[in-house]
Design a protein around this motif. Structure first.
Motif, PDB file in Angstrom:
ATOM      1  N   PHE A   6      -6.712 -12.539  27.839  1.00 27.67           N
ATOM      2  CA  PHE A   6      -6.529 -11.420  26.906  1.00 27.67           C
ATOM      3  C   PHE A   6      -6.294 -10.114  27.658  1.00 27.67           C
ATOM      4  CE2 PHE A   6      -8.406 -14.444  23.944  1.00 27.67           C
ATOM      5  CZ  PHE A   6      -7.592 -14.250  22.837  1.00 27.67           C
ATOM      6  N   PHE A  24     -13.865 -15.956  22.410  1.00 27.88           N
ATOM      7  CA  PHE A  24     -12.539 -16.453  22.798  1.00 27.88           C
ATOM      8  C   PHE A  24     -12.429 -16.336  24.317  1.00 27.88           C
ATOM      9  CE2 PHE A  24     -10.294 -14.836  18.648  1.00 27.88           C
ATOM     10  CZ  PHE A  24     -11.230 -15.514  17.894  1.00 27.88           C
ATOM     11  N   GLU A  25     -11.974 -17.407  24.952  1.00 20.62           N
ATOM     12  CA  GLU A  25     -11.860 -17.361  26.413  1.00 20.62           C
ATOM     13  C   GLU A  25     -10.446 -17.069  26.882  1.00 20.62           C
ATOM     14  OE1 GLU A  25     -13.684 -21.087  27.587  1.00 20.62           O
ATOM     15  OE2 GLU A  25     -15.498 -19.945  28.005  1.00 20.62           O
ATOM     16  N   ALA A  26      -9.467 -17.614  26.167  1.00 17.08           N
ATOM     17  CA  ALA A  26      -8.076 -17.376  26.557  1.00 17.08           C
ATOM     18  C   ALA A  26      -7.235 -17.350  25.290  1.00 17.08           C
ATOM     19  CB  ALA A  26      -7.609 -18.497  27.475  1.00 17.08           C
ATOM     20  N   GLN A  31      -0.841 -16.903  20.092  1.00 19.99           N
ATOM     21  CA  GLN A  31      -1.244 -15.535  20.457  1.00 19.99           C
ATOM     22  C   GLN A  31      -0.465 -15.048  21.677  1.00 19.99           C
ATOM     23  OE1 GLN A  31      -5.453 -16.199  20.791  1.00 19.99           O
ATOM     24  NE2 GLN A  31      -5.750 -16.187  18.567  1.00 19.99           N
ATOM     25  N   THR A  50      -3.083 -22.943   9.961  1.00 22.59           N
ATOM     26  CA  THR A  50      -4.474 -22.558  10.175  1.00 22.59           C
ATOM     27  C   THR A  50      -5.037 -23.403  11.318  1.00 22.59           C
ATOM     28  OG1 THR A  50      -4.755 -22.019   7.895  1.00 22.59           O
ATOM     29  CG2 THR A  50      -6.754 -22.575   9.072  1.00 22.59           C
ATOM     30  N   GLY A  51      -5.787 -22.772  12.178  1.00 18.32           N
ATOM     31  CA  GLY A  51      -6.363 -23.528  13.294  1.00 18.32           C
ATOM     32  C   GLY A  51      -5.670 -23.199  14.603  1.00 18.32           C
ATOM     33  N   THR A  52      -4.532 -22.503  14.533  1.00 16.19           N
ATOM     34  CA  THR A  52      -3.789 -22.199  15.753  1.00 16.19           C
ATOM     35  C   THR A  52      -4.202 -20.843  16.340  1.00 16.19           C
ATOM     36  OG1 THR A  52      -2.086 -21.255  14.341  1.00 16.19           O
ATOM     37  CG2 THR A  52      -1.714 -23.499  15.111  1.00 16.19           C
ATOM     38  N   THR A  55      -4.511 -15.783  12.932  1.00 21.90           N
ATOM     39  CA  THR A  55      -5.073 -14.537  12.392  1.00 21.90           C
ATOM     40  C   THR A  55      -5.233 -13.496  13.493  1.00 21.90           C
ATOM     41  OG1 THR A  55      -6.296 -15.948  10.897  1.00 21.90           O
ATOM     42  CG2 THR A  55      -6.916 -13.635  10.944  1.00 21.90           C
ATOM     43  N   GLN A  85     -11.704 -14.530   4.770  1.00 19.66           N
ATOM     44  CA  GLN A  85     -11.756 -15.027   6.150  1.00 19.66           C
ATOM     45  C   GLN A  85     -10.992 -14.092   7.113  1.00 19.66           C
ATOM     46  OE1 GLN A  85     -10.860 -19.232   5.701  1.00 19.66           O
ATOM     47  NE2 GLN A  85     -10.033 -19.163   7.757  1.00 19.66           N
ATOM     48  N   GLU A  89     -12.362 -11.735  10.248  1.00 19.01           N
ATOM     49  CA  GLU A  89     -11.864 -11.853  11.629  1.00 19.01           C
ATOM     50  C   GLU A  89     -11.374 -10.482  12.133  1.00 19.01           C
ATOM     51  OE1 GLU A  89     -11.396 -15.150  13.212  1.00 19.01           O
ATOM     52  OE2 GLU A  89      -9.593 -14.949  14.437  1.00 19.01           O
ATOM     53  N   ARG A 248     -14.289 -24.565  19.760  1.00 19.81           N
ATOM     54  CA  ARG A 248     -13.288 -23.524  19.930  1.00 19.81           C
ATOM     55  C   ARG A 248     -13.745 -22.379  20.821  1.00 19.81           C
ATOM     56  NH1 ARG A 248     -11.570 -24.023  14.509  1.00 19.81           N
ATOM     57  NH2 ARG A 248     -13.384 -22.778  13.998  1.00 19.81           N
ATOM     58  N   THR A 249     -15.009 -21.978  20.682  1.00 18.24           N
ATOM     59  CA  THR A 249     -15.455 -20.777  21.401  1.00 18.24           C
ATOM     60  C   THR A 249     -16.763 -21.020  22.148  1.00 18.24           C
ATOM     61  OG1 THR A 249     -16.761 -19.990  19.566  1.00 18.24           O
ATOM     62  CG2 THR A 249     -14.482 -19.280  19.592  1.00 18.24           C
ATOM     63  N   GLN A 319      -6.172 -26.053  19.083  1.00 11.58           N
ATOM     64  CA  GLN A 319      -5.274 -25.053  18.511  1.00 11.58           C
ATOM     65  C   GLN A 319      -3.796 -25.428  18.573  1.00 11.58           C
ATOM     66  OE1 GLN A 319      -7.025 -21.771  20.565  1.00 11.58           O
ATOM     67  NE2 GLN A 319      -7.719 -20.901  18.653  1.00 11.58           N
TER      68      GLN A 319
HETATM   69  P1  AMP Z   1      -6.784 -19.268  12.533  1.00  9.01           P
HETATM   70  O1  AMP Z   1      -5.682 -20.197  12.936  1.00  9.01           O
HETATM   71  O2  AMP Z   1      -6.439 -17.842  12.668  1.00  9.01           O
HETATM   72  O3  AMP Z   1      -7.303 -19.628  11.165  1.00  9.01           O
HETATM   73  O4  AMP Z   1      -7.993 -19.461  13.569  1.00  9.01           O
HETATM   74  C1  AMP Z   1      -8.772 -20.608  13.610  1.00  9.01           C
HETATM   75  C2  AMP Z   1     -10.075 -20.350  14.348  1.00  9.01           C
HETATM   76  O5  AMP Z   1      -9.847 -20.190  15.747  1.00  9.01           O
HETATM   77  C3  AMP Z   1     -10.840 -19.121  13.907  1.00  9.01           C
HETATM   78  O6  AMP Z   1     -12.196 -19.477  13.775  1.00  9.01           O
HETATM   79  C4  AMP Z   1     -10.676 -18.146  15.044  1.00  9.01           C
HETATM   80  O7  AMP Z   1     -11.780 -17.283  15.156  1.00  9.01           O
HETATM   81  C5  AMP Z   1     -10.553 -19.057  16.239  1.00  9.01           C
HETATM   82  N1  AMP Z   1      -9.736 -18.495  17.336  1.00  9.01           N
HETATM   83  C6  AMP Z   1      -8.665 -17.697  17.239  1.00  9.01           C
HETATM   84  N2  AMP Z   1      -8.175 -17.406  18.461  1.00  9.01           N
HETATM   85  C7  AMP Z   1      -8.950 -18.049  19.356  1.00  9.01           C
HETATM   86  C8  AMP Z   1      -8.946 -18.142  20.795  1.00  9.01           C
HETATM   87  N3  AMP Z   1      -8.025 -17.533  21.528  1.00  9.01           N
HETATM   88  N4  AMP Z   1      -9.911 -18.894  21.376  1.00  9.01           N
HETATM   89  C9  AMP Z   1     -10.831 -19.528  20.618  1.00  9.01           C
HETATM   90  N5  AMP Z   1     -10.893 -19.476  19.268  1.00  9.01           N
HETATM   91  C10 AMP Z   1      -9.956 -18.738  18.634  1.00  9.01           C
END
Ligand code: AMP
Length: 524
Positions: A6, A24-26, A31, A50-52, A55, A85, A89, A248-249, A319
């Motif tokens: 980031f 979030f690590e990377a 993104q 969603t999931g990628t 947001t 949601q 975020e 994820r985190t 993701q």
């Molecule tokens: P979204 O696709 O925006 O609905 O995000 C799905 C989930 O991934 C949400 O819980 C976000 O908080 C999480 N997320 C988004 N970006 C990252 C990232 N770079 N690393 C880890 N988790 C993330």
């Protein structure tokens, strides 16, 4: 420049700080591709589900570009859940910049929203009908809007919102930046983009097809709030020797490890927040078999050299399809069979379908095993292992010595029963059968149950006893000891009534929490 962290984006330190807090690590692939374009002011069409991480892909640039207390960004979403949601975020991303975000949607009293808007909101996330309602009442003014996001545009198209969206866009300045995210790109959306967007860049995380080795792959559908309990059921059923579980985190890794430990599993976590020494220690323990469940983020698991994983479990769906292939490819190495399980929430089906398309394989559904199924499975697993041992020559001196000593005081049957109870992790209780004994009619046969409710839910022993007595129609004085901890409790009920308690109490709402009941575990 290739974006790896980031910090590679030119963004405010306060946002970097917030993103670290979010665990979030990377940056995710969407993104890395989208954020620089949005920061440079371009219009972007992103094809992603969603999931990628979509947001934050628009949320980070939105927060970065906010310069005053006026309303500067509008995000239009198909549903109220999504609006809430996304608002959450963006609030998290903007917490150190103190960004005011408000979700507005149908069904909530409009007066409250009007008061909210007047407080000086900088980002609004809303559903089309309600946004339009405010615009027509003149309680919302889009004159200073710099960015408009159409999120899940294909859903909005399916729901018949296109006209409303066109209407809303007519209130926003022509000079605005417009962003469109959608899982699919039907012609109507491309036409909309052509009409309302300014020379947009097209970004997609839907990639070329990749093939995966032969690994058994299944998915479980589980709501976010049930995921931990459902994972435990799956682990009990699968009895993995060594499993790598992906979250994820960092935060989710820590919280899952804690949740697994309080339920008696031997788990540890691996993420970017650990020092090299800590990492090595965890890895060493995992290799030696001292830890059976290793919970990790993608970044921490990168480059890990671990063979002989029996299972890879995606507690959070990866993701992008490449990460999926990467993660599951860690099992089934060197000719061994491998199993990969993926948990998906109902909202993540589209994301799973996109992964299937890329890997050219269907991931089949499995149902979360029931408590009784996992107990049965534990029994047959133990049975198989015992048979194997029974067919071996016994020459373990320590075991023989122990047996000789015990047989001086107890019958062989009694010793065998005690040893079997130990195998079931059932040695902590005066008398318990974990729902397995056939002789379950005696009052002294109590089963200890785990409940996912504790002090934080403001519950006391009386509440638990009363609700079990009423909910399962059993006498209150038949309930044994009740131990209440912060987030969970244990309660003893007569073994012959435990099934009834499961059936009648599982999933009920107790003090605002959906109750989950399991036999209390004591695995080692
Ligand atoms: P979204 O696709 O925006 O609905 O995000 C799905 C989930 O991934 C949400 O819980 C976000 O908080 C999480 N997320 C988004 N970006 C990252 C990232 N770079 N690393 C880890 N988790 C993330």
């Amino acid at each position: 420049m290739k974006i790896k962290s980031f910090a590679d984006f030119k963004i405010n330190k306060k946002i970097l700080h917030a993103v670290v807090d979010m665990g979030f690590e990377a940056p995710s692939p969407i993104q890395s591709m989208t954020i620089p374009l949005l920061l440079s002011g371009k219009d972007v069409i992103g094809q992603a589900q969603t999931g990628t991480g979509k947001t934050a892909a628009f949320g980070i640039p939105i927060v970065e570009k906010i310069t005053s207390r006026e309303l500067q960004a509008l995000i239009i979403t198909p549903t109220r859940e999504l609006a809430i949601q996304i608002a959450e975020e963006i609030k998290n991303i903007g917490k150190y910049k103190r960004i005011n975000v408000l979700p507005i949607y149908g069904g909530q009293p409009i007066e409250r929203q009007i008061r909210g808007i007047k407080r000086g909101i900088q980002v609004i996330v809303g559903t089309p009908g309600r946004i339009l309602d405010h615009l027509q009442r003149k309680t919302l003014n889009l004159n200073k809007i710099n960015i408009v996001v159409l999120d899940e545009a294909d859903e909005m198209l399916d729901m018949g919102f296109i006209e409303d969206i066109e209407n809303i866009l007519s209130y926003a300045p022509q000079t605005r930046q417009t962003i469109l995210f959608s899982a699919t790109m039907p012609p109507e959306l491309l036409a909309l983009a052509k009409k309302y967007m300014n020379n947009p860049e097209y970004i997609s995380v839907i990639k070329e097809q990749i093939t995966v080795p032969t690994i058994e792959q299944y998915y479980f559908e589980s709501k976010e709030k049930n995921k931990v309990e459902d994972l435990c059921q799956v682990i009990d059923m699968a009895q993995p020797e060594k499993a790598l579980i992906f979250c994820r985190t960092k935060k989710r890794v820590d919280s899952l490890v804690e949740n697994l430990r309080i339920r008696g599993y031997i788990a540890d976590g691996l993420h970017g927040g650990l020092t090299q020494r800590q990492r090595e220690k965890v890895m060493q323990n995992f290799r030696k078999g001292n830890i059976e469940l290793l919970v990790a983020t993608d970044v921490a698991a990168r480059g890990l050299d671990i063979d002989q994983l029996s299972h890879v479990i995606n507690f959070d769906i990866p993701q992008d399809p490449e990460s999926y292939v990467h993660r599951i490819g860690r099992t089934g190495r060197a000719g061994r069979s491998g199993v990969a399980y993926t948990f998906i929430t109902p909202e993540e089906y589209k994301h799973l379908r996109a992964i299937e398309k890329v890997i050219k394989q269907r991931v089949n559904r499995k149902n979360i095993p029931t408590v009784m199924e996992t107990l049965e499975n534990k029994k047959s697993y133990l049975y198989k292992r015992l048979l194997k041992l029974l067919e071996q020559e016994d020459n373990n001196k320590q075991v023989l010595d122990l047996l000789n000593e015990l047989s001086g005081h107890y019958s062989y049957q009694k010793i065998a029963l005690a040893a079997l109870r130990l195998c079931f992790g059932d040695d902590n209780q005066e008398s318990s059968n974990n729902g397995l004994s056939s002789d379950s009619n005696k009052k002294s046969d109590m089963v200890r149950l785990f409940l996912n409710i504790g002090k934080v839910n403001k519950i006391g022993p009386g509440d638990i006893a009363r609700s079990i007595a009423e909910g399962a129609s059993i006498p209150e004085n038949a309930i044994g000891s009740i131990d209440i901890f912060d987030r969970f409790s244990f309660v003893e009920v007569p073994a012959n009534l435990s099934e009834k308690v499961f059936q009648l109490m599982q999933g009920i709402n107790l003090k605002g929490k959906i109750l989950n009941i399991e036999p209390a575990k004591n695995r080692k």
